[in-house]
Design an enzyme around this catalytic site. Structure first.
Site, PDB file in Angstrom:
ATOM      1  N   ASN A   1      12.129 -10.301 -35.684  1.00  0.00           N
ATOM      2  CA  ASN A   1      11.214  -9.278 -35.177  1.00  0.00           C
ATOM      3  C   ASN A   1      11.716  -7.951 -35.734  1.00  0.00           C
ATOM      4  O   ASN A   1      12.661  -7.361 -35.206  1.00  0.00           O
ATOM      5  CB  ASN A   1      11.249  -9.291 -33.646  1.00  0.00           C
ATOM      6  CG  ASN A   1      10.314  -8.266 -33.043  1.00  0.00           C
ATOM      7  OD1 ASN A   1       9.694  -7.471 -33.748  1.00  0.00           O
ATOM      8  ND2 ASN A   1      10.208  -8.273 -31.729  1.00  0.00           N
TER       9      ASN A   1
ATOM     10  N   LYS B   1      15.488  -7.502 -34.730  1.00  0.00           N
ATOM     11  CA  LYS B   1      15.948  -8.422 -33.682  1.00  0.00           C
ATOM     12  C   LYS B   1      15.786  -9.834 -34.217  1.00  0.00           C
ATOM     13  O   LYS B   1      14.822 -10.114 -34.935  1.00  0.00           O
ATOM     14  CB  LYS B   1      15.085  -8.287 -32.430  1.00  0.00           C
ATOM     15  CG  LYS B   1      15.296  -7.002 -31.685  1.00  0.00           C
ATOM     16  CD  LYS B   1      14.556  -7.069 -30.347  1.00  0.00           C
ATOM     17  CE  LYS B   1      14.210  -5.682 -29.896  1.00  0.00           C
ATOM     18  NZ  LYS B   1      13.025  -5.556 -29.128  1.00  0.00           N
TER      19      LYS B   1
ATOM     20  N   ARG C   1       7.614 -12.119 -36.538  1.00  0.00           N
ATOM     21  CA  ARG C   1       6.594 -11.523 -35.671  1.00  0.00           C
ATOM     22  C   ARG C   1       5.919 -10.392 -36.449  1.00  0.00           C
ATOM     23  O   ARG C   1       6.602  -9.511 -36.986  1.00  0.00           O
ATOM     24  CB  ARG C   1       7.251 -10.945 -34.425  1.00  0.00           C
ATOM     25  CG  ARG C   1       6.271 -10.164 -33.606  1.00  0.00           C
ATOM     26  CD  ARG C   1       6.950  -9.221 -32.666  1.00  0.00           C
ATOM     27  NE  ARG C   1       5.936  -8.505 -31.916  1.00  0.00           N
ATOM     28  CZ  ARG C   1       6.103  -7.277 -31.457  1.00  0.00           C
ATOM     29  NH1 ARG C   1       7.234  -6.635 -31.644  1.00  0.00           N
ATOM     30  NH2 ARG C   1       5.148  -6.696 -30.780  1.00  0.00           N
TER      31      ARG C   1
ATOM     32  N   HIS D   1       0.338  -8.240 -28.037  1.00  0.00           N
ATOM     33  CA  HIS D   1       1.043  -9.186 -27.155  1.00  0.00           C
ATOM     34  C   HIS D   1       0.402 -10.577 -27.183  1.00  0.00           C
ATOM     35  O   HIS D   1       0.584 -11.357 -26.248  1.00  0.00           O
ATOM     36  CB  HIS D   1       1.014  -8.740 -25.673  1.00  0.00           C
ATOM     37  CG  HIS D   1       1.870  -7.574 -25.338  1.00  0.00           C
ATOM     38  ND1 HIS D   1       1.517  -6.692 -24.344  1.00  0.00           N
ATOM     39  CD2 HIS D   1       3.066  -7.151 -25.827  1.00  0.00           C
ATOM     40  CE1 HIS D   1       2.455  -5.767 -24.234  1.00  0.00           C
ATOM     41  NE2 HIS D   1       3.401  -6.017 -25.126  1.00  0.00           N
TER      42      HIS D   1
ATOM     43  N   ARG E   1       3.508   4.940 -22.501  1.00  0.00           N
ATOM     44  CA  ARG E   1       2.162   5.077 -23.096  1.00  0.00           C
ATOM     45  C   ARG E   1       1.137   5.367 -22.008  1.00  0.00           C
ATOM     46  O   ARG E   1       1.226   4.818 -20.907  1.00  0.00           O
ATOM     47  CB  ARG E   1       1.764   3.786 -23.821  1.00  0.00           C
ATOM     48  CG  ARG E   1       2.550   3.580 -25.093  1.00  0.00           C
ATOM     49  CD  ARG E   1       2.244   2.249 -25.725  1.00  0.00           C
ATOM     50  NE  ARG E   1       3.452   1.459 -25.844  1.00  0.00           N
ATOM     51  CZ  ARG E   1       3.495   0.180 -26.192  1.00  0.00           C
ATOM     52  NH1 ARG E   1       2.397  -0.471 -26.470  1.00  0.00           N
ATOM     53  NH2 ARG E   1       4.638  -0.453 -26.276  1.00  0.00           N
TER      54      ARG E   1
ATOM     55  N   ASP F   1      11.360   3.494 -16.843  1.00  0.00           N
ATOM     56  CA  ASP F   1      11.804   2.183 -16.374  1.00  0.00           C
ATOM     57  C   ASP F   1      11.316   1.959 -14.946  1.00  0.00           C
ATOM     58  O   ASP F   1      11.606   2.749 -14.053  1.00  0.00           O
ATOM     59  CB  ASP F   1      13.336   2.128 -16.440  1.00  0.00           C
ATOM     60  CG  ASP F   1      13.853   0.718 -16.226  1.00  0.00           C
ATOM     61  OD1 ASP F   1      13.574   0.128 -15.160  1.00  0.00           O
ATOM     62  OD2 ASP F   1      14.524   0.202 -17.130  1.00  0.00           O
TER      63      ASP F   1
ATOM     64  N   GLY G   1       6.522  -7.914 -14.687  1.00  0.00           N
ATOM     65  CA  GLY G   1       5.800  -9.042 -14.090  1.00  0.00           C
ATOM     66  C   GLY G   1       6.732 -10.112 -13.549  1.00  0.00           C
ATOM     67  O   GLY G   1       6.451 -10.753 -12.532  1.00  0.00           O
ATOM     68  N   GLU G   2       7.871 -10.282 -14.230  1.00  0.00           N
ATOM     69  CA  GLU G   2       8.804 -11.328 -13.806  1.00  0.00           C
ATOM     70  C   GLU G   2       9.760 -10.856 -12.721  1.00  0.00           C
ATOM     71  O   GLU G   2      10.385 -11.672 -12.046  1.00  0.00           O
ATOM     72  CB  GLU G   2       9.631 -11.804 -15.021  1.00  0.00           C
ATOM     73  CG  GLU G   2       8.798 -12.547 -16.044  1.00  0.00           C
ATOM     74  CD  GLU G   2       9.509 -12.728 -17.392  1.00  0.00           C
ATOM     75  OE1 GLU G   2      10.743 -12.852 -17.401  1.00  0.00           O
ATOM     76  OE2 GLU G   2       8.810 -12.742 -18.424  1.00  0.00           O
TER      77      GLU G   2
ATOM     78  N   GLU H   1       8.315 -15.127 -26.440  1.00  0.00           N
ATOM     79  CA  GLU H   1       7.594 -14.932 -27.707  1.00  0.00           C
ATOM     80  C   GLU H   1       8.355 -15.543 -28.880  1.00  0.00           C
ATOM     81  O   GLU H   1       7.750 -16.076 -29.801  1.00  0.00           O
ATOM     82  CB  GLU H   1       7.361 -13.428 -27.936  1.00  0.00           C
ATOM     83  CG  GLU H   1       6.277 -12.892 -27.016  1.00  0.00           C
ATOM     84  CD  GLU H   1       6.363 -11.400 -26.787  1.00  0.00           C
ATOM     85  OE1 GLU H   1       7.297 -10.956 -26.093  1.00  0.00           O
ATOM     86  OE2 GLU H   1       5.499 -10.675 -27.297  1.00  0.00           O
TER      87      GLU H   1
HETATM   88  P1  ADP Z   1       9.534  -4.664 -23.508  1.00  0.00           P
HETATM   89  O1  ADP Z   1       8.082  -4.413 -23.346  1.00  0.00           O
HETATM   90  O2  ADP Z   1      10.269  -3.543 -24.165  1.00  0.00           O
HETATM   91  O3  ADP Z   1       9.874  -6.036 -24.046  1.00  0.00           O
HETATM   92  P2  ADP Z   1      10.480  -5.712 -20.961  1.00  0.00           P
HETATM   93  O4  ADP Z   1       9.520  -6.852 -20.928  1.00  0.00           O
HETATM   94  O5  ADP Z   1      11.926  -6.005 -21.047  1.00  0.00           O
HETATM   95  O6  ADP Z   1      10.109  -4.618 -22.036  1.00  0.00           O
HETATM   96  O7  ADP Z   1      10.216  -4.877 -19.634  1.00  0.00           O
HETATM   97  C1  ADP Z   1      10.864  -3.687 -19.341  1.00  0.00           C
HETATM   98  C2  ADP Z   1      10.460  -3.295 -17.922  1.00  0.00           C
HETATM   99  O8  ADP Z   1      10.810  -4.390 -17.063  1.00  0.00           O
HETATM  100  C3  ADP Z   1      11.161  -2.073 -17.406  1.00  0.00           C
HETATM  101  O9  ADP Z   1      10.226  -1.223 -16.761  1.00  0.00           O
HETATM  102  C4  ADP Z   1      12.140  -2.623 -16.392  1.00  0.00           C
HETATM  103  O10 ADP Z   1      12.263  -1.774 -15.293  1.00  0.00           O
HETATM  104  C5  ADP Z   1      11.510  -3.910 -15.954  1.00  0.00           C
HETATM  105  N1  ADP Z   1      12.571  -4.871 -15.587  1.00  0.00           N
HETATM  106  C6  ADP Z   1      13.302  -5.591 -16.426  1.00  0.00           C
HETATM  107  N2  ADP Z   1      14.230  -6.325 -15.734  1.00  0.00           N
HETATM  108  C7  ADP Z   1      14.045  -6.044 -14.441  1.00  0.00           C
HETATM  109  C8  ADP Z   1      14.657  -6.445 -13.218  1.00  0.00           C
HETATM  110  N3  ADP Z   1      15.671  -7.327 -13.210  1.00  0.00           N
HETATM  111  N4  ADP Z   1      14.184  -5.933 -12.065  1.00  0.00           N
HETATM  112  C9  ADP Z   1      13.149  -5.070 -12.058  1.00  0.00           C
HETATM  113  N5  ADP Z   1      12.529  -4.642 -13.183  1.00  0.00           N
HETATM  114  C10 ADP Z   1      12.961  -5.102 -14.342  1.00  0.00           C
END
Ligand code: ADP
Length: 398
Positions: free
Chosen positions: A7, A14, A90, A180, A241, A283, A333-334, A384
């Site tokens: 990537n 990466k 990617r 995505h 964004r 964040d 989301g996770e 991904e």
């Molecule tokens: P990217 O789009 O850069 O791949 P990620 O999918 O890693 O980003 O998502 C980053 C976001 O996910 C950040 O806003 C971060 O706060 C949130 N996040 C990541 N890990 C955790 C966690 N363990 N608890 C809460 N939020 C998290």
């Protein structure tokens, strides 16, 4: 069989090496500051780490550093790169040209390069990386390209067109492409498996919520609509964004502040979203914590993002005339139970119910919906890199 997944950005690269016999990651890492200084950080699942500063004037030297890390360093995982069967890249923008993943040829490289006008930060970097791979590994290792946009190529024209003069579509390809897609494809396929149904028989909504965020409506097993647009800026508010805006805001601000297109781009892509509203962080963890402590702008940023996500889900339920299953994925989301709970509670009129205790889960695949929920709701961690490796394997095995 081992597949090397790449990537590449303009100054970073990466990578993961995946053993496709068991789909396990053998090593992963990142090269940064390509073009200026150069640093590699490489890790193995058994905890070995290789970090080094080494000159990386171009992506070729970055790949040489990766080869050293994989083959010779204390964190080595293979004896020679000859063990690698293929490389999967990617690619952010495939335009209307690439409807699926494919083998790299000179024509493919030229087409990816020509699409650079629509992804100036990404496609030129991908081309550099592909050419650097050819230089470093020769043409013995086949290379495959996997596009963020190809999953969205099934959208009907009345979904992907903007209400602008048609000539801009004809002249410049101005339309919705989405992004995505590799994640939405992976997550929707897994969501269907988890529901125990053929994906063609389901109406699904996949919410990829990370630093970049997008939501897709997946109907009859293919993408019907998605929130990102001509570029990954459209949709709803993200980490930095702005998401969708009244386009007049752009011209208004350009005039008021004397901003160039590049400056406006920078503001909308890098200084907006959670960061722009809160004034201190992109964040979601920081935003949630500050909001819980009463910070007014953090509360506003959080509430705006939740609300905008809900609106997209609602729109896609209307667009598909229903929904059978919803998936949450991406870092937020996770890992953000509060957001998931709020969204699902706000859809209670649909008979969506989730188990609040199970919803406390972080970062793992789990069903959130209760037995009597009318819609299935799952957390489906995205992968991904694995999706790219699977496509790469499928293409070289043809
Ligand atoms: P990217 O789009 O850069 O791949 P990620 O999918 O890693 O980003 O998502 C980053 C976001 O996910 C950040 O806003 C971060 O706060 C949130 N996040 C990541 N890990 C955790 C966690 N363990 N608890 C809460 N939020 C998290």
């Amino acid at each position: 069989m081992k597949i090397f997944v790449v990537n590449a950005g303009s100054s970073s690269l990466k990578y993961q090496l995946i053993d496709m016999d068991n789909e396990q990651v053998l090593a992963k890492g990142i090269c940064e500051r390509i073009g200026t200084s150069g640093v590699i950080s490489h890790k193995t699942p058994d905890g070995r780490v290789y970090k080094a500063e080494t000159p990386m004037p171009t992506h070729s030297e970055a790949f040489e550093a990766v080869v050293y890390a994989m083959v010779e360093s204390d964190a080595k995982v293979i004896d020679s790169f000859d063990e690698v069967s293929a490389i999967g890249h990617r690619i952010v923008q495939g335009g209307s040209i690439f409807k699926e993943s494919c083998l790299v040829t000179e024509k493919v490289i030229e087409d990816i390069s020509a699409l650079g006008a629509m992804a100036p930060l990404h496609n030129p970097a991908h081309v550099l990386a592909i050419r650097a791979c050819i230089k470093t590994f020769g043409d013995k290792i086949p290379q495959v390209v996997v596009f963020d946009t190809s999953f969205h190529q099934t959208m009907p024209d009345y979904v992907y067109m903007y209400g602008l003069p048609y000539e801009y579509y004809e002249k410049y390809g101005v339309r919705r492409y989405g992004a995505h897609g590799t994640s939405h494809r992976f997550v929707s396929a897994r969501l269907a498996e988890l529901c125990g149904k053929d994906k063609k028989d389901l109406k699904m909504i996949t919410c990829h919520l990370g630093n970049g965020c997008s939501i897709s409506a997946v109907k009859d097993g293919v993408c019907y609509d998605t929130s990102m647009g001509f570029t990954p800026l459209d949709g709803f508010m993200m980490g930095t964004r702005c998401g969708g805006l009244d386009p007049s805001v752009v011209t208004f601000l350009a005039e008021k502040e004397g901003l160039t297109p590049a400056e406006i781009n920078e503001i909308c892509n890098k200084k907006s979203g959670l960061l722009g509203i809160s004034g201190f962080s992109n964040d979601s963890r920081d935003i949630e914590e500050a909001a819980a402590n009463g910070d007014k702008r953090a509360i506003l940023a959080r509430d705006m993002q939740y609300y905008q996500i809900l609106k997209y889900i609602g729109a896609y339920i209307a667009a598909m005339d229903g929904v059978d299953a919803i998936a949450f994925t991406g870092g937020i989301g996770e890992n953000n139970p509060r957001l998931r709970q709020w969204i699902c509670d706000s859809l209670s009129y649909l008979g969506i119910k989730i188990d609040s205790k199970i919803n406390e889960a972080h970062g793992k695949e789990v069903e959130l919906s209760t037995a009597d929920s009318k819609v299935k709701v799952f957390v489906v961690p995205t992968n991904e890199e694995l999706a790219i490796a699977r496509d790469t394997l499928a293409i070289i095995s043809k």
